[in-house]
Motif scaffolding. Structure first.
Motif, PDB file in Angstrom:
ATOM      1  N   ASN A 355       0.825  -1.210   0.000  1.00 12.04           N
ATOM      2  CA  ASN A 355       0.000   0.000   0.000  1.00 12.04           C
ATOM      3  C   ASN A 355       0.855   1.254   0.000  1.00 12.04           C
ATOM      4  OD1 ASN A 355      -3.111  -0.316   0.215  1.00 12.04           O
ATOM      5  ND2 ASN A 355      -2.267  -2.001   1.417  1.00 12.04           N
ATOM      6  N   TYR A 356       2.007   1.180   0.647  1.00 11.98           N
ATOM      7  CA  TYR A 356       2.926   2.322   0.658  1.00 11.98           C
ATOM      8  C   TYR A 356       3.402   2.625  -0.755  1.00 11.98           C
ATOM      9  CZ  TYR A 356       7.151   5.059   1.519  1.00 11.98           C
ATOM     10  OH  TYR A 356       8.129   6.037   1.494  1.00 11.98           O
ATOM     11  N   ILE A 357       3.832   1.597  -1.455  1.00 17.02           N
ATOM     12  CA  ILE A 357       4.302   1.793  -2.830  1.00 17.02           C
ATOM     13  C   ILE A 357       3.161   2.296  -3.700  1.00 17.02           C
ATOM     14  CG2 ILE A 357       5.136   0.600  -4.906  1.00 17.02           C
ATOM     15  CD1 ILE A 357       6.942  -1.059  -3.164  1.00 17.02           C
ATOM     16  N   MET A 358       1.982   1.715  -3.510  1.00 20.24           N
ATOM     17  CA  MET A 358       0.832   2.123  -4.326  1.00 20.24           C
ATOM     18  C   MET A 358       0.508   3.601  -4.112  1.00 20.24           C
ATOM     19  SD  MET A 358      -3.006   0.542  -4.575  1.00 20.24           S
ATOM     20  CE  MET A 358      -3.661   1.302  -3.102  1.00 20.24           C
ATOM     21  N   SER A 359       0.499   4.022  -2.848  1.00 21.58           N
ATOM     22  CA  SER A 359       0.113   5.413  -2.585  1.00 21.58           C
ATOM     23  C   SER A 359       1.153   6.379  -3.150  1.00 21.58           C
ATOM     24  CB  SER A 359      -0.068   5.634  -1.083  1.00 21.58           C
ATOM     25  OG  SER A 359       1.160   5.422  -0.426  1.00 21.58           O
ATOM     26  N   ARG A 360       2.414   6.001  -3.190  1.00 20.40           N
ATOM     27  CA  ARG A 360       3.442   6.923  -3.680  1.00 20.40           C
ATOM     28  C   ARG A 360       3.553   6.940  -5.200  1.00 20.40           C
ATOM     29  NH1 ARG A 360       8.817   7.555  -1.202  1.00 20.40           N
ATOM     30  NH2 ARG A 360       8.699   9.060  -2.909  1.00 20.40           N
ATOM     31  N   LEU A 361       3.118   5.845  -5.832  1.00 20.01           N
ATOM     32  CA  LEU A 361       3.229   5.821  -7.300  1.00 20.01           C
ATOM     33  C   LEU A 361       1.947   6.229  -8.002  1.00 20.01           C
ATOM     34  CD1 LEU A 361       5.365   2.626  -8.053  1.00 20.01           C
ATOM     35  CD2 LEU A 361       6.021   5.018  -8.287  1.00 20.01           C
ATOM     36  N   LYS A 362       0.849   6.350  -7.262  1.00 17.60           N
ATOM     37  CA  LYS A 362      -0.422   6.497  -7.975  1.00 17.60           C
ATOM     38  C   LYS A 362      -0.567   7.811  -8.725  1.00 17.60           C
ATOM     39  CE  LYS A 362      -4.224   7.435  -4.994  1.00 17.60           C
ATOM     40  NZ  LYS A 362      -5.031   6.983  -3.845  1.00 17.60           N
ATOM     41  N   GLY A 363       0.220   8.801  -8.390  1.00 11.05           N
ATOM     42  CA  GLY A 363       0.148  10.024  -9.182  1.00 11.05           C
ATOM     43  C   GLY A 363       0.858   9.876 -10.521  1.00 11.05           C
ATOM     44  N   HIS A 364       1.701   8.881 -10.653  1.00 14.00           N
ATOM     45  CA  HIS A 364       2.588   8.795 -11.812  1.00 14.00           C
ATOM     46  C   HIS A 364       2.201   7.721 -12.815  1.00 14.00           C
ATOM     47  CE1 HIS A 364       5.308  11.484  -9.612  1.00 14.00           C
ATOM     48  NE2 HIS A 364       4.960  10.788  -8.557  1.00 14.00           N
ATOM     49  N   TYR A 365       1.449   6.733 -12.389  1.00 11.21           N
ATOM     50  CA  TYR A 365       1.005   5.652 -13.274  1.00 11.21           C
ATOM     51  C   TYR A 365      -0.488   5.482 -13.086  1.00 11.21           C
ATOM     52  CZ  TYR A 365       5.877   4.371 -13.945  1.00 11.21           C
ATOM     53  OH  TYR A 365       7.206   4.386 -14.278  1.00 11.21           O
ATOM     54  N   ASP A 366      -1.171   5.061 -14.136  1.00 10.15           N
ATOM     55  CA  ASP A 366      -2.604   4.790 -14.026  1.00 10.15           C
ATOM     56  C   ASP A 366      -2.826   3.624 -13.079  1.00 10.15           C
ATOM     57  OD1 ASP A 366      -3.570   5.516 -17.473  1.00 10.15           O
ATOM     58  OD2 ASP A 366      -3.185   6.805 -15.742  1.00 10.15           O
ATOM     59  N   LEU A 367      -3.793   3.791 -12.184  1.00 15.66           N
ATOM     60  CA  LEU A 367      -4.116   2.754 -11.216  1.00 15.66           C
ATOM     61  C   LEU A 367      -5.529   2.273 -11.523  1.00 15.66           C
ATOM     62  CD1 LEU A 367      -3.105   1.363  -8.597  1.00 15.66           C
ATOM     63  CD2 LEU A 367      -4.152   3.246  -7.315  1.00 15.66           C
ATOM     64  N   PRO A 368      -5.663   1.164 -12.231  1.00 13.37           N
ATOM     65  CA  PRO A 368      -7.000   0.753 -12.684  1.00 13.37           C
ATOM     66  C   PRO A 368      -7.997   0.514 -11.538  1.00 13.37           C
ATOM     67  CG  PRO A 368      -5.313  -0.847 -13.379  1.00 13.37           C
ATOM     68  CD  PRO A 368      -4.609   0.241 -12.676  1.00 13.37           C
ATOM     69  N   TYR A 369      -7.499   0.090 -10.385  1.00  5.57           N
ATOM     70  CA  TYR A 369      -8.396  -0.170  -9.260  1.00  5.57           C
ATOM     71  C   TYR A 369      -7.885   0.627  -8.069  1.00  5.57           C
ATOM     72  CZ  TYR A 369      -9.806  -3.800 -12.447  1.00  5.57           C
ATOM     73  OH  TYR A 369     -10.235  -4.446 -13.565  1.00  5.57           O
ATOM     74  N   ASP A 370      -8.415   1.820  -7.906  1.00  2.46           N
ATOM     75  CA  ASP A 370      -7.907   2.743  -6.896  1.00  2.46           C
ATOM     76  C   ASP A 370      -8.577   2.473  -5.552  1.00  2.46           C
ATOM     77  OD1 ASP A 370      -7.447   6.385  -6.803  1.00  2.46           O
ATOM     78  OD2 ASP A 370      -6.868   4.781  -5.420  1.00  2.46           O
ATOM     79  N   GLN A 371      -8.125   1.458  -4.886  1.00  2.39           N
ATOM     80  CA  GLN A 371      -8.674   1.100  -3.587  1.00  2.39           C
ATOM     81  C   GLN A 371      -7.565   0.391  -2.804  1.00  2.39           C
ATOM     82  OE1 GLN A 371     -11.168  -2.738  -4.524  1.00  2.39           O
ATOM     83  NE2 GLN A 371     -11.390  -1.304  -6.199  1.00  2.39           N
ATOM     84  N   THR A 372      -7.785   0.238  -1.509  1.00  2.00           N
ATOM     85  CA  THR A 372      -6.770  -0.444  -0.689  1.00  2.00           C
ATOM     86  C   THR A 372      -6.433  -1.788  -1.326  1.00  2.00           C
ATOM     87  OG1 THR A 372      -7.675   0.581   1.287  1.00  2.00           O
ATOM     88  CG2 THR A 372      -6.260  -1.322   1.619  1.00  2.00           C
TER      89      THR A 372
END
Lengths: 478, 445, 125
Positions: A355-372
């Motif tokens: 989740n840490y990696i996801m939260s830090r990268l989500k501004g830079h790559y498309d996140l198809p499922y934006d949830q925990t």
């Protein structure tokens, strides 16, 4: 780098063998092989240099961050190798000799106790350690289900899988003679439960699920899915590839799964070995116990261990002996060291890290499922594709920066998928370094896409012509 | 122990970056009703305590046994370089080489391994290994069915009984008929194998040396099989290939076997690796991973996983097999073993095995009442017929620390007095002499 | 007169003097990438419209090829055994896969014209 055969010099000797203490003996000419097989002829020093240098052409967990989604590349404790060494000298046939079980009590005890631990961890009633890999476990599990249906006189034709499933799921079901029904994933990231309801019929033998799924998402309707399957007289199969996310939190047996497999080389810290050996023990609920592969390890009333071979309903044997024993010992050692609190810490840290990696990268790559997410997160390189940069280019750039790439192009339902699973054994500094390079890659995709498309450039080889390999099929030196 | 390096402070930083108060929040998607009902495991321990516990368990195996047993697992020498080189972390903590640019170590090693298998078996193409010899034989059976489109398999009853069980298990849900040809007095019945071939046969399956230790030349059987459009599949004991005519030289179409005897310890039956080698025209039908040679953008030679479109991750339910992994590290050990012995050393190892077994055969045949069943030549295993139950003799010798052989009663009717004795280069003359003395003692005192 | 018709699964069929030749479209070939293998059907194979006819593999993908018309396979393009790359070079011409003796030309009504196929492909993007 030359092949070992190219370094060979005719007549160069290998390791010295013990001197014969018995007379030479003749072997009939007509049964002899024509010429000695053209094996390498190198000095031991050249042999050591060759393989030492070869090994240095690999990235590995011990040398690089290896965030391969769905593979759980966690640290492989060195003491596990010592543990396996303790059981290296024992011959498997000993346990099968008359009077032999006495000389295998320790080896059998380990199998039995490992089975008990895995059963408790997964909420199942009994575990077989015979399957030699995850896919092998899946095949064994589906065979158990097929045997159960046969015994009940059911006529079943299909196995249902979500479209996000790992390819081994439908492949294993097909090997057991079933046809596959695939159910699409809904926009909310889980198997579409309405479409699943429609796809179910009384002709379905089994439903195979991975939970959390291959998108790293936990399906809150998982029990409902199991109930629907059971209503139609189908059994439920749990693919344990993602167990690392839920250790101590959820047990597939509690949720409604009838058969499961676990991947010891993922969740239980045994090394991947460059592609194997792994192990895929299978757990079952009571009703399926009679069908388990033979032989089974049992504990008798006096506390001794024995092999039960009289199993009339068993599906038979799925491997030569008791499974990948050396791997089983390592997993057993891992579980003993972790203990209850250690395993719970594993899943908590694994989920936190992802989740840490996801939260830090989500501004830079498309996140198809934006949830925990759970222990892995799936991004898409579709934003970068606008500049002509594919997920594979990001992957190759990471290699130049010293990171093994995450899994790319899986699951198939996400375009330009990048699946990241850090595991619990990584430090924040390592993850931060990875995040920084991923962000850099996203920026380069816009400003200098050719740089990404050219990579890797720092390795002994650059991108390979895979078409040529497939067309020419040169798989052994002439 | 966890090996989780994060400190409380770091955990706090990460939670803040995510925007949640605690780790429990990350598990919120899991409904309380699905939470684990129980997780009763013992508390963790240090690696030192764990080793103590495992040493204790290993100790429960009792006294060390001298092995004259095989049955698919063989005690052979393992040069020190095997552990040393395969123990390099870059090999054993790496994953499947899907990213070839950072996996040339594994990929080149597997190409060298494939080459070694081809040369040992005298075949044209090999894959990067399968799970073990038994499952490899099952995969060979499935392969033959796919290639020929036929539905009938003929299998020699002298093939390892566990292997035959695994083949039966794999075929249980497949539309195929398996005809088993019982051995004739401990020998492969070549005449009946031949007679069983029909235009519906996909393959005839044999083992060399067979379970009784007998060595056969299957060249004529290969011709007979080809004559009806069937394939010959041979399961072979790799160490024997240092001396015995290889299946490729006999005309086999598919060759399989178990690689444990090449550099992998007994380890109570696993891990090992299965090998498979075929004629080049069948390469697309071969299950499992295959490494191929190619070039990079600069024209430099490199190695890559190839023909992946056959495999489960692309073809899914139409794949040649469900197999996902190979036994990479075990295959690497096999390669290093073969390279360490080298061309001459491997031939010498085979001769040594044969010599030791011949010596044992003579000593045991000299024991009153004991006869050797095999009338064909043998390699390092042979079958004895005893004047009384083999079980009794084996039990008595186990109590003296000797595993005298594998009794055949459980596997072949009317062979309760028979025993397969295995003698590798690891057995000394003294151990063999002791075996002979103890067998005589068990029979006559 | 040679007319070419197209299917939703990206196969084409050209009818000339009662013989239907079949292959995959340029679009499909581009999607697949470098073709590494074509599993040609057996001559004599009887197929149904939209049933399995053949299979094709590239480095990263495997695809089934479906028959645009019912009928019997009378010829296959053996050249593709040694040079599967012809499918990439000329998918709608030299890269033909099989000839079918059609059972019922009325089935053409179930297929698309070139215009309709081009529109269909545009819609997929």
């Amino acid at each position: 780098m030359e092949l070992i055969y190219e370094k060979s010099v005719a007549g160069r000797g290998g390791v010295r063998l013990p001197a014969p203490d018995v007379p030479e003996s003749g072997f009939p000419e007509e049964l002899r092989r024509g010429e000695a097989a053209a094996l390498p002829e190198v000095s031991e020093l050249d042999l050591v240099r060759h393989f030492t240098n070869l090994s240095r052409r690999n990235f590995s967990v011990d040398t690089n961050f290896y965030p391969l989604g769905s593979c759980t590349m966690k640290y492989n404790a060195k003491v596990l190798e010592s543990a396996a060494g303790l059981f290296a000298p024992f011959h498997p046939m000993t346990a099968l000799l008359p009077g032999g079980e006495e000389h295998a009590q320790g080896s059998l005890a380990l199998l039995f106790q490992l089975g008990e631990l895995l059963a408790e961890i997964t909420g199942m009633d009994e575990v077989t350690t015979q399957p030699l890999a995850g896919a092998h476990g899946e095949m064994t599990g589906i065979m158990l289900i097929a045997a159960w249906h046969r015994a009940k006189g059911h006529r079943k034709k299909y196995v249902v899988v979500p479209d996000s499933s790992h390819g081994t799921n439908p492949a294993s079901a097909a090997m057991v003679g079933y046809e596959i029904i695939t159910v699409p994933t809904a926009p909310y990231g889980d198997m579409d439960i309405e479409l699943f309801r429609q796809a179910m019929s009384d002709e379905v033998a089994a439903v195979m699920m991975t939970c959390p799924n291959t998108l790293g998402l936990f399906n809150p309707h998982i029990r409902e899915i199991c109930d629907i399957a059971h209503e139609h007289g189908a059994l439920t199969y749990y693919d344990g590839a993602n167990l690392n996310a839920i250790l101590g939190k959820v047990r597939p047996g509690d949720v409604g799964f009838d058969v499961i497999h676990v991947n010891l080389h993922k969740t239980f810290g045994t090394p991947h070995g460059g592609g194997g050996p792994g192990a895929g023990p299978v757990g079952v609920k009571k009703g399926l116990i009679p069908f388990l592969p033979a032989p089974r390890v049992v504990r008798e009333k006096d506390g001794c261990y024995a092999l039960e071979t009289d199993l009339p309903h068993s599906i038979g044997r799925t491997a030569n002996f008791f499974g990948n024993y050396g791997v089983l010992v390592k997993a057993f050692a891992y579980i003993l060291m972790q203990g209850r609190e250690g395993l719970i810490r594993v899943s908590e840290q694994a989920v936190l890290n992802a989740n840490y990696i996801m939260s830090r990268l989500k501004g830079h790559y498309d996140l198809p499922y934006d949830q925990t997410c759970m222990h892995e997160c799936v991004f898409s390189a579709s934003r970068q594709l606008k500049h002509g940069v594919h997920a594979i280019d990001i992957a190759k750039y990471l290699i130049d920066r010293g990171f093994h790439p995450p899994t790319v192009y899986f699951p198939l339902i996400v375009r330009e998928a990048i699946m990241i699973e850090p595991t619990e054994t990584e430090s924040k500094e390592t993850m931060d370094a990875f995040i920084d390079v991923m962000i850099e890659a996203a920026e380069l995709a816009e400003k200098e896409p050719e740089l990404l498309q050219r990579s890797p450039v720092t390795m002994p080889i650059s991108r390979l012509d895979e078409t040529k390999a497939a067309r020419e099929q040169n798989v052994c030196l002439g | 122990m966890s090996h989780c390096p994060s400190t409380a402070a770091e955990i706090g930083e990460m939670l803040a970056a995510i925007g949640v108060a605690g780790v429990d929040d990350l598990f919120a998607p899991i409904p309380p009703s699905l939470q684990a009902r129980s997780f009763e495991l013992p508390p963790g321990m240090s690696e030192f305590e764990m080793l103590g516990r495992l040493r204790e368990l290993a100790g429960q195996n009792g006294t060390h046994l001298t092995h004259f047993i095989g049955g698919g697992s063989y005690e052979h020498l393992i040069p020190a370089v095997v552990d040393h080189l395969a123990g390099r972390a870059e090999f054993y903590t790496a994953y499947t080489p899907y990213q070839p640019e950072c996996s040339q170590g594994t990929l080149q090693a597997l190409y060298e391994y494939q080459t070694a298998i081809c040369r040992l078996t005298s075949m044209e193409a090999s894959n990067a290994s399968l799970y073990d010899g038994a499952t490899a034989l099952a995969e060979a059976a499935l392969m033959a069915l796919r290639i020929t489109g036929r539905h009938r398999l003929v299998i020699d009853g002298a093939v390892n009984p566990f292997y035959r069980k695994v083949v039966a298990t794999y075929l249980a849900d497949v539309a195929a008929e398996v005809v088993e040809i019982a051995p004739k007095e401990g020998l492969t019945d070549g005449v009946r194998l031949d007679a069983a071939l029909t235009a519906e046969t996909a393959a005839v399956i044999v083992q060399n040396p067979n379970f009784f230790g007998g060595v056969n030349d299957f060249t004529r059987l290969a011709e007979a099989a080809h004559g009806v459009g069937a394939l010959l599949a041979v399961s072979v004991y790799p160490v024997s290939l240092g001396l015995v005519k290889s299946p490729g030289e006999m005309g086999a179409d598919i060759v399989v076997g178990d690689g444990q005897s090449l550099g992998n310890p007994l380890s109570f039956g696993g891990p090992s690796f299965g090998f498979i080698a075929v004629a080049k025209k069948y390469i697309r039908n071969m299950p499992g991973r295959v490494v191929g040679e190619t070039v990079d953008r600069e024209g430099r030679r490199g190695f890559v996983l190839t023909l992946q479109a056959r495999e489960q991750h692309i073809k899914r339910h139409k794949a040649t097999s469900n197999i996902c992994s190979n036994q990479s590290l075990c295959a690497l050990r096999g390669l290093i073993f073969l390279a360490s012995l080298g061309r001459e050393g491997f031939a010498e190892l085979a001769r040594l095995n044969h010599a030791k077994a011949e010596y044992a055969r003579r000593r045991l045949a000299a024991v009153p009442g004991v006869t050797v069943v095999d009338s064909t030549p043998t390699f390092n295993e042979f079958t004895l017929s005893l004047p009384r139950s083999a079980d009794e003799v084996v039990t008595r010798l186990l109590a003296k620390g000797v595993a005298a052989g594998v009794p055949l009663g459980p596997y072949y009717p009317d062979m309760e007095n028979c025993l397969v004795v295995t003698v590798t280069e690891q057995r000394t003359r003294e151990e063999i002499d002791l075996l002979a003395r103890e067998v005589e003692g068990a029979l006559w005192s | 007169m040679t007319e070419t018709y197209y299917t939703k699964e990206h196969e084409w069929v050209k009818i000339k003097e009662g013989v239907a030749s079949v292959g995959i479209t340029e679009y499909a070939a581009v999607q697949l990438g470098d073709v590494t293998f074509v599993e040609l059907p057996q001559v004599g194979k009887v197929v149904r419209q939209f049933g399995e006819l053949a299979a094709i593999e590239s480095v990263k993908a495997a695809s089934d090829i479906y028959a645009p018309l019912s009928g019997k396979v009378t010829r296959v393009n053996e050249v593709l055994n040694d040079r599967p790359e012809i499918v990439n070079e000329a998918a709608e011409d030299a890269g033909w896969i099989a000839w079918i003796e059609p059972a019922d030309l009325a089935e053409l009504a179930n297929l698309m014209t070139r215009e309709q196929y081009d529109q269909y492909v545009r819609g997929l993007a």
